[in-house]
Design a protein around this motif. Sequence first.
Motif: not given
Length: 346
Positions: A2, A8, A12, A36, A63-64, A89-91
């Motif tokens: 990914k 992105d 945040s 985020r 999410r994200p 999770y995305d990261e």
Amino acid sequence: MKSLIKQDIRFSTAPMMDWTDRHCRFFHRLLSRRARLYTEMLTTGAVIFGDRERLLGFDAAERPLALQLGGSDPAELAKAARIAETFGYDEINLNVGCPSDRVQNGAFGACLMLRPELVADCVKAMKDAVALPITVKCRIGVDDQEPRTALFALAERAVAAGSDALFVHARKAWLSGLSPKENRDVPPLDYGLVYELKRAYSDLPIAINGGIATIDDMRGHLSHVDGVMIGRAAYHEPELLLSVDPELFGEAAPLADGFAAVEAFIPYIEAQIERGERLANMTRHMLGLFAGKPGARAFRRRLASEAVRPGAGVEVLLSAMDEARRAMSARIRLAADANPTGHSRS
């Protein structure tokens, strides 16, 4: 594998110990679709040996969402990352900035600014273990380090190891002599150094953190870096998040105001209470609503005194919201009575 693009990380919310738990994140998501979100820091030991569902579980609506890990053993970080990946999770974000006694005793967090080669080993181990983006949140140095030398050494090695983005708190951390709270305010900010880092790594997504409190602040930074990360300002004044989508992404805000946010949060609160959660564990994240407006104090006071009582339910929150509404309506009436024609007196 990914990927992570600059857009992105445009906005945040920062990982904050004891604050950005799953209830806080769900509430913040109601206020911004585009933010985020980041978890509190979890140590590798907690992830590997602790109650994983309690620590790592989250609502898909968050999410994200990125998990911040604290640790300095590459193998343990890799294992924790693999566990986190199964949760969706995305990261994964590596903490290289926290100066608390807890992380110093464990030789991680801001201590890792002194060991950029180890940071690289940690990043590579996680990159090899999972398909998620691996990022680093750091300071510009610790103690007597020369900030430019320290930051660029850390960045060079982290990027070479495959870090997908850097989040830079634009202050030094002092490992002795300052408390964690003082480390958030006392060391001077050096935004220009972060801008210089971005110029040197033009292709790498880089976000800036520290002392950013308004949309205008954010816009100013976004002319130099790819993203802004906001911590205490978003927590203590959550309605700030309602401006993020329209002002930074050109999209409509998901809700009209703080009152709509309370109403949108109620179904979640009711479901959590049904599962045995205490009302105060959720409403504590809302105490900053209506900051600077009439009724804010009454709202906070009602929640602080009554939400902690055994068996407290959403009626407490509704009552607190009604107090805030009455106070705001009274202020509007007073203003109208003082200027009945509606004309300016200037």
